[in-house]
Every structure is written in structure tokens, then in C-alpha cells.
Motif scaffolding. Structure first.
Motif, PDB file in Angstrom:
ATOM      1  N   LEU A 204       0.853  -1.180   0.000  1.00 54.21           N
ATOM      2  CA  LEU A 204       0.000   0.000   0.000  1.00 54.21           C
ATOM      3  C   LEU A 204       0.887   1.225   0.000  1.00 54.21           C
TER       4      LEU A 204
ATOM      5  N   GLY B 259       0.574   4.339   2.071  1.00 54.71           N
ATOM      6  CA  GLY B 259      -0.121   5.043   3.147  1.00 54.71           C
ATOM      7  C   GLY B 259      -0.175   6.524   2.819  1.00 54.71           C
ATOM      8  N   GLY B 260      -0.943   7.242   3.597  1.00 56.82           N
ATOM      9  CA  GLY B 260      -1.158   8.658   3.309  1.00 56.82           C
ATOM     10  C   GLY B 260       0.114   9.452   3.107  1.00 56.82           C
TER      11      GLY B 260
ATOM     12  N   ASP C 232      -5.380   4.849  -0.589  1.00 59.02           N
ATOM     13  CA  ASP C 232      -6.573   5.519  -0.068  1.00 59.02           C
ATOM     14  C   ASP C 232      -7.112   6.501  -1.106  1.00 59.02           C
TER      15      ASP C 232
ATOM     16  N   PHE D 192      -8.929   1.814  -0.896  1.00 62.46           N
ATOM     17  CA  PHE D 192      -9.420   1.644   0.477  1.00 62.46           C
ATOM     18  C   PHE D 192     -10.640   2.554   0.665  1.00 62.46           C
TER      19      PHE D 192
ATOM     20  N   ARG E 223     -13.022  11.882  11.689  1.00 63.31           N
ATOM     21  CA  ARG E 223     -13.251  11.222  10.403  1.00 63.31           C
ATOM     22  C   ARG E 223     -14.679  11.425   9.910  1.00 63.31           C
TER      23      ARG E 223
ATOM     24  N   LYS F 154     -15.196   0.012   4.624  1.00 67.42           N
ATOM     25  CA  LYS F 154     -14.471   0.204   5.883  1.00 67.42           C
ATOM     26  C   LYS F 154     -15.201   1.192   6.772  1.00 67.42           C
ATOM     27  N   HIS F 155     -14.950   1.189   8.079  1.00 71.48           N
ATOM     28  CA  HIS F 155     -14.114   0.260   8.818  1.00 71.48           C
ATOM     29  C   HIS F 155     -15.051  -0.597   9.641  1.00 71.48           C
TER      30      HIS F 155
ATOM     31  N   MET G  72     -12.283  -3.670   5.379  1.00 73.59           N
ATOM     32  CA  MET G  72     -11.199  -3.345   6.312  1.00 73.59           C
ATOM     33  C   MET G  72     -11.740  -3.351   7.735  1.00 73.59           C
TER      34      MET G  72
ATOM     35  N   TYR H 179     -10.140   0.010  13.600  1.00 74.33           N
ATOM     36  CA  TYR H 179      -9.274   0.170  14.768  1.00 74.33           C
ATOM     37  C   TYR H 179     -10.092   0.146  16.069  1.00 74.33           C
TER      38      TYR H 179
ATOM     39  N   ASP I 110      -6.305  -2.850   9.421  1.00 73.93           N
ATOM     40  CA  ASP I 110      -5.917  -1.458   9.236  1.00 73.93           C
ATOM     41  C   ASP I 110      -4.432  -1.322   9.622  1.00 73.93           C
ATOM     42  N   TRP I 111      -3.884  -0.180   9.343  1.00 71.70           N
ATOM     43  CA  TRP I 111      -2.464   0.155   9.532  1.00 71.70           C
ATOM     44  C   TRP I 111      -1.990  -0.266  10.940  1.00 71.70           C
TER      45      TRP I 111
ATOM     46  N   MET J 226      -2.224  -5.530   7.452  1.00 75.19           N
ATOM     47  CA  MET J 226      -1.597  -4.309   6.968  1.00 75.19           C
ATOM     48  C   MET J 226      -0.446  -4.037   7.935  1.00 75.19           C
TER      49      MET J 226
ATOM     50  N   TRP K 186      -6.355  13.860   3.378  1.00 69.08           N
ATOM     51  CA  TRP K 186      -6.206  12.803   2.367  1.00 69.08           C
ATOM     52  C   TRP K 186      -6.135  13.411   0.965  1.00 69.08           C
TER      53      TRP K 186
ATOM     54  N   GLU L  60      -7.999  11.724  10.324  1.00 73.95           N
ATOM     55  CA  GLU L  60      -8.058  10.806  11.470  1.00 73.95           C
ATOM     56  C   GLU L  60      -8.058  11.557  12.802  1.00 73.95           C
TER      57      GLU L  60
HETATM   58  C1  BGC Z   1      -6.728   4.385   8.189  1.00 78.60           C
HETATM   59  C2  BGC Z   1      -7.363   3.673   7.042  1.00 78.60           C
HETATM   60  C3  BGC Z   1      -6.459   3.705   5.848  1.00 78.60           C
HETATM   61  C4  BGC Z   1      -5.115   3.138   6.211  1.00 78.60           C
HETATM   62  C5  BGC Z   1      -4.125   3.131   5.076  1.00 78.60           C
HETATM   63  C6  BGC Z   1      -5.318   3.946   8.437  1.00 78.60           C
HETATM   64  O1  BGC Z   1      -4.722   4.754   9.377  1.00 78.60           O
HETATM   65  O2  BGC Z   1      -7.496   4.161   9.359  1.00 78.60           O
HETATM   66  O3  BGC Z   1      -8.606   4.253   6.740  1.00 78.60           O
HETATM   67  O4  BGC Z   1      -7.037   3.009   4.786  1.00 78.60           O
HETATM   68  O5  BGC Z   1      -4.570   3.899   7.260  1.00 78.60           O
HETATM   69  O6  BGC Z   1      -3.661   4.378   4.777  1.00 78.60           O
END
Ligand code: BGC
Ligand code: BGC
Length: 668
Positions: free
Chosen positions: A91, A93-94, A137, A186, A200, A243-244, A287, A290, A322-323, A349, A457, A518
Motif C-alpha cells: 500500500l 499510506g497517506g 486511499d 481503500f 473522520r 471500511k471500517h 477493512m 481500529y 488497518d495500519w 496491513m 487525504w 483521522e
Molecule cells: C486508516 C485507514 C487507511 C489506512 C491506510 C489507516 O490509518 O485508518 O482508513 O485506509 O490507514 O492508509
């Protein structure tokens, strides 16, 4: 094969969940499948795919199977690593992007996707070629890629109340992903927030489970294509993720990753509705959340993951964690967590700890701590999705196409989504629409800032720190207003602090929340700018100069802003509209005679809270102290505008629309 699979599933269930559930029937966080709706479709199962998957599984080594169930982040893995650790997925990630996070160009993403894929499918001795899944994402367009179309965040799409629009956005997003080699989004988030202090909230369509349910299936079909289709990737589609799972929007105090106390019937009625239509539409992955349900982390909840989701709801895709979400199960860490697999997570993940997790999981399987049948079931689900996506068919006709990212069709779609999502909350003396021949002052720190109007995001996790040139195809709200006025013989003067020199006929002030994602967006109170009320001062100053004021409020959620509403002649909830700022001007600026060019049609998909003196006071205190649970004030008590509220221009229909709007609606 389908038959064998069906035999296998109940036996695993009996072993793991139902026995546990029976012995702890009174325990908290244990679901009872009979309270849940039945699945209506198993759209992902077909005999040809199942045979092919069985054949593959038969050839795979234990190491290869373990690799399939682990996903690493691109910031922590190289293509070369995949030769030793044949992982099933990566993946971004952000915060992650090619070249150490510094390069978000389409070419860089495509090169990375191809490099990783090439290693996963190369033929070499002792290796079963299986293409890797690349997940991102893409939650409001393909938002991690420079130049992509950024659509309004979900909260704005909820206000549009238009399921067909959602499907079109899903399809456009999938195409913009396919051109850079991504195969898995995602999205969509199917949360049903109960407390707007949750950071969120903007990822959700509505507080109304029925609307979330109507949208969920549409978004899944838009992203993936029709439920029984094959070779999604070849037709410009990708896998979706619901998700989630489950109850992420129900946490106490709206605290991200917190605990949802809801009863089981409430979990079904409020939080699960979107999953029913997503599964119906053949969603390929889900997904895990958390958050906890009644104190039990979702990643470790076999009764919900196996008993409800894979059992009763009949979900045949795979469950991704999730992460590092598995690490939050008691006794687990980022790199060690048999419990998650046992509870029903099919893919970890494990962004940074994937290597040790691989070694530990392998050892646990060898030692018999994890039943092999569980591993095989997880691998089967992942390979099923890969096959259905068409990943084994090398053709990628969409990859590298230069005419897709921010195409004129996609930009027009995003712009119409902006128009549909804005909600007119106040329009005193019909100040709006503004005549296109007028002299207009455009003020506020959100007026000429595309990053701000896109929110979290966006080209990064938190979405902050951007300049307009980061959006080569984007248009700021100010630029859109200026274009509309200039076309009608008027003029726009930009002055962020409102200290204009030429006397304007009207001021448009664009302000609101800064970008966040988040938990960084969690609030101690729903009161807007409690204490400081910086923007209010600007509105009051303009009004003191006898300039009529139109407020355009950018936010990831409704916030109590009674003072700002009262200090405005017109007030528009614009949410986080994305890169097509021109959609705002389409509504605000009429023709040269002041007749509307487009009418408002958005209606609140969340009730809009009224300010309360107690909330404002507590917020002041909380700003100084650590904003923990104790400092938090009560959730919404009284709405200023009811769910469904939204005004129209009078030429088109009566000034107050929604049947849902009763005495809670504002006086003017
Ligand atoms: C978020 C997810 C996201 C994942 C991957 C997590 O922190 O809760 O929504 O898909 O990171 O970036
Ligand atoms: C990642 C996000 C992820 C978050 C979780 C960030 O570093 O970029 O994708 O959701 O960490 O904490």
C-alpha cells in the motif's frame, strides 16, 4: 470446489467462533449471528475461478502463502525485497509516495507499480508467479497523485442525495487509478458517525444509515464494475474496500479508534447497513476497524469477522487489517499477532513490521499455533479477488493513458458534484445569487487555497501545506468566482483579510476548518473557533461597513457556528468540495441580471448543531488543558438545522424545502 469451500467454512466457524460464542454467550463484544440480516448474494464465487485458485494454492509453498497475507507500505519495501519475501500486497499510506515520498507524478507512481509487479510475476525457480495488489486511499478521487481530479469528500456527497452520482464518481476514480497502475481502493468508508467531534466525520456520507446503504452499493459498483463481472482491471476498474468494520462511527465521545458501546441491535440497525449493500454489490475487501465494540478490538473479534461478516453476511472477499491495527489486540505487536488471523483477518496491513511479522507468522504455522486451514482460507480469498480483478491476465489497457487523469469529463463530473453538494442554510433578503455584473470582494483564508478546499487525504495524509500550483488542473473558489463575474461584466477583488480599498457591493467570505485526517481532526467540542472566533470578527467588520456578507463555510462536518450564521446575510455549507472550486461560483453567481444559473439542491445529511453557551465555555477550558475524554463536552443536544434542511432559490421552489425541517430550522 465451491462445494468443498462451503464445507470448509462452517467447520472453521464451528471451531473458532461459535464455540467461543456459546461458552461466553453473556460476554461483551460477542455477536449473535442470528440477529443479523442474511446475505443476499455471493457474487464473487464462480467455479472457474475457484478451480484456478485451488490449483495455485496446491503449488504454493508455506512461505508463499504467508507472503500472500501480508501487506507492506511502499516506504518500507523495495521491489528487490519481494524476491525474498513474496508478499501479496503493498500500500501507499497517506504519507508515502515514490522516491522516498517526494514524487507524486503519475509517471513515478506507474513506474513503481510496474517495478513491484514485475518481481511478483517473474519466473524463477521455486517461485509461483502471483501479481501483487497495490492499494491506496483513493477516497475522494485518486487523491495521492498529482494532477488527479479531487472530488468532494463524502460528507458533501451525502448532501447531494444522488446515488447515481456516487456510481459515476466511483467509476471515474477507478479509471484515474488504473492509469497509474493501482488496483485497489481503500474506499468507501461506510461509517455512520454519531458524534461530529470525530475527526473522520467527513469520510462518511451521512448520519442516516439508509442513505449510507443506498450509496455503498453504488460506490462499490462504480469502482469495481458490475458484481458478476470479471477482469475489472482490463475495463478500468479496481477493487473496493468497505471500511471500517464495524461501528467506527459510534465511539464514545467521537474519539478516533475508541470504543463503541452500542447494543448489538443498534450495531445492526445503525452501523452495519452499508455493508449489506456493499456485499450485495460484490465488494472485494472489507477493512477491520481500529475501534472496539464493547471493549473488544474489532481486529480480534471472531464473532463479528467470522460469524457475522463471513458467515451470516456471506462475504466472500478478504478482510484486510488497518495500519498496524492488529497490534492493538491484547498480547499482539506490530510484528507478531496470530490472534488477528485466527479472529478472521485475512491480510495484515503491516506497513513497517512486515518482515518480522512474516517470520513470526511462519513459525507459528509451523508450530501448529495457527491452523493451516485458516491460512489456506485467507489465501484463497485473496487469490479469488486477484483472479476476479483480472490480475493474472497481463493486459493493462488503461495503464499510462494520458487522456484520463483530470479529463474534461471527470472535471465536469466533479464540478457538478460540487454544485449538488452545497447546502444553502441562510439567504436573507435573497442576497444570493449575486448579479454577474457586480463588484465583489472575496475574502477569508479559504478563498484562494485549493488545498484547503480539498481537505485531508489530499496529496498527503493530513492534506496540509499545499500551494495552488500543486493542483495543475484545480481551480480555487476565488478563481471560479472571478471567472463567473468577469464573464458577466462584474469584477472580483481578492483580499484575504477583507481590507479592500474599492467599495464592493457584496463580500463573499470563505473560511472554515483547516485540513486534517483521522485523530488529528478529533475535537473537544463542536463549537466553531470557540474562544477565538477569528472569522467572526472579519464578518462583523464587513457588516459594520454596510457590506452584505455571504459566508462560504469549508468544513469536514457541521459545526456550531450560531454567531457566524447570525453575522452573515447568506450562509453556504460547502464542505470540502475538492479541486473544482468553480462549482461554488456556479451557484453563487447568477447571470448579468441576477437570475440563478444553477439552483441549490443539496440537503443536510447530518443535523447541524446549534451553539450552546456551555459548549463554548468548556471548549475554552479544553483548549488549554489536554483535550481528553473528561474535557469533552456533551454531543449535539439541539440542532439549528434539521437533517434534510436546505434552501432553494425562490424562482424554483418555496424557500424552505425539506419536509424534515420543522421548528428546529433557523428563523431566517
Ligand atoms: C486508516 C485507514 C487507511 C489506512 C491506510 C489507516 O490509518 O485508518 O482508513 O485506509 O490507514 O492508509
Ligand atoms: C500513514 C497513513 C496511516 C497512518 C496511521 C500514516 O503514516 O500515512 O496512511 O493511516 O499513518 O497512523
Amino acid at each position: 470446489m465451491v462445494a468443498r469451500l462451503n464445507l470448509l467454512r462452517p467447520s472453521i466457524l464451528a471451531l473458532l467462533c461459535c464455540a467461543a460464542a456459546a461458552s461466553a454467550a453473556a460476554a461483551r463484544g460477542v455477536a449473535h449471528a442470528e440477529l443479523w440480516p442474511h446475505a443476499r448474494s455471493t457474487g464473487l464465487l464462480d467455479p472457474v475461478t475457484e478451480l484456478r485458485v485451488s490449483e495455485l494454492i496446491g503449488r504454493m509453498s508455506l512461505e508463499e502463502k504467508v507472503g500472500q497475507i501480508i501487506q507492506a507500505d511502499i516506504g518500507y519495501i523495495t521491489p528487490e525485497d519481494l524476491r525474498r519475501y513474496p508478499l501479496g500486497a503493498v500500500l501507499a499510506g497517506g504519507r508515502s509516495a515514490p522516491d522516498g515520498g517526494s514524487n507524486r507524478t503519475p509517471a513515478a507512481w506507474l513506474a513503481l507499480a510496474r517495478a513491484l509487479r514485475a518481481v511478483s510475476i517473474e519466473s524463477r525457480p521455486g517461485h509461483t508467479p502471483i501479481p501483487i495488489l497495490f492499494g491506496v486511499d483513493a477516497i475522494h478521487g485518486n487523491n495521492g497523485v498529482s494532477g488527479a481530479t479531487i472530488f468532494p469528500h463524502n460528507i458533501g456527497l451525502g448532501a447531494a442525495h444522488d446515488p447515481a452520482l456516487i456510481g459515476r464518481i466511483g467509476a471515474a476514480t477507478a479509471q484515474e487509478m488504473a492509469v497509474v497502475g493501482f488496483d485497489w481502493a481503500f474506499a468507501p468508508a461506510l461509517s455512520v458517525p454519531q458524534d461530529l467531534r470525530w475527526g473522520r466525520s467527513y469520510e462518511s456520507y451521512s448520519q442516516d444509515p439508509a442513505l449510507v446503504r443506498r450509496y455503498a452499493g453504488e460506490m462499490v459498483r462504480g469502482l469495481q464494475g458490475e458484481p458478476n463481472g470479471m477482469n475489472s482491471v482490463q475495463s478500468g476498474h479496481v477493487a473496493a474496500t468497505a471500511k471500517h468494520f464495524l461501528g467506527d462511527g459510534g465511539t464514545r465521545g467521537g474519539i478516533d479508534q475508541g470504543d463503541t458501546e452500542a447494543s448489538e441491535p443498534e450495531l445492526v440497525r445503525v452501523h452495519a447497513q452499508g455493508y449489506v449493500s456493499a456485499i450485495d454489490a460484490g465488494v472485494m475487501s472489507v477493512m477491520a476497524s481500529y475501534s472496539s465494540w464493547q471493549g473488544v478490538k474489532l481486529h480480534g473479534n471472531a464473532s463479528l469477522l467470522r460469524g457475522v461478516l463471513k458467515g451470516r453476511l456471506g462475504f466472500e472477499g478478504f478482510v484486510v487489517g488497518d495500519w498496524n491495527g492488529h497490534a492493538q489486540i491484547a498480547g499482539c505487536s506490530n510484528t507478531n499477532c496470530a490472534a488477528a488471523l485466527i479472529a478472521g483477518i485475512d491480510m495484515f496491513m503491516a506497513p513497517d513490521g512486515w518482515k518480522e511479522l512474516f517470520d513470526n507468522t511462519l513459525a507459528q504455522l509451523r508450530a501448529g499455533d495457527i491452523p493451516l486451514a485458516l491460512l489456506d482460507d485467507a489465501v484463497r480469498r485473496i487469490l479469488r479477488v486477484k483472479a476476479r480483478l483480472g490480475l493474472f491476465d497481463g493486459a493493462r489497457p488503461w495503464e499510462g493513458r494520458p487522456d484520463v487523469l483530470a479529463s474534461s469529463a471527470h472535471r465536469a463530473l466533479a464540478r457538478s458534484a460540487v454544485r449538488e453538494s452545497l447546502v444553502l442554510l441562510k439567504n436573507r433578503r435573497q442576497l444570493l445569487p449575486i448579479r454577474a455584473s457586480a463588484r465583489v470582494l472575496v475574502a477569508g483564508d479559504g478563498a484562494d487555497d485549493i488545498g484547503r478546499q480539498c481537505g485531508g487525504w489530499t496529496l498527503g495524509w493530513q492534506g496540509s501545506g499545499h500551494v495552488n500550483s500543486d493542483f495543475p488542473h484545480g481551480e480555487s473558489i476565488y478563481a471560479g468566482i472571478r471567472a463567473a463575474l468577469e464573464a458577466g461584466g462584474g469584477s472580483a477583488q481578492l483580499s484575504v483579510d477583507g481590507s479592500a480599498t474599492a467599495a464592493p457591493e457584496v463580500a463573499i467570505v470563505v473560511f472554515g476548518e483547516p485540513p486534517y485526517a483521522e485523530s488529528a481532526g478529533d475535537l473537544p467540542t463542536i463549537e466553531y473557533q470557540a474562544g477565538a472566533r477569528r472569522d467572526l470578527k472579519l464578518l462583523q467588520r464587513l457588516r459594520a461597513e454596510h457590506i452584505p456578507v455571504v459566508s462560504v463555510f469549508l468544513s469536514g462536518r457541521p459545526l456550531a457556528a450560531d454567531s457566524e450564521l447570525d453575522a452573515s446575510d447568506a450562509f453556504v455549507a460547502a464542505w470540502l468540495p475538492g479541486s473544482e472550486g468553480g462549482g461554488v461560483a456556479d451557484l453563487l453567481i447568477g447571470d448579468a441580471h441576477g437570475a440563478p444559473r444553477h439552483d441549490f439542491s443539496g440537503r443536510l445529511s447530518f443535523a447541524w448543531p446549534a451553539s450552546t453557551p456551555a459548549a463554548a465555555a468548556a471548549a475554552g477550558a479544553a483548549n488549554g488543558a489536554a483535550a481528553g475524554v473528561k474535557a469533552r463536552t456533551a454531543a449535539i443536544t439541539r440542532p439549528r438545522f434539521a437533517l434534510g434542511y436546505g434552501l432553494h432559490y425562490p424562482a424554483h421552489s418555496p424557500a424552505r424545502t425539506a419536509g424534515a425541517c420543522n421548528r428546529a430550522c433557523a428563523p431566517d
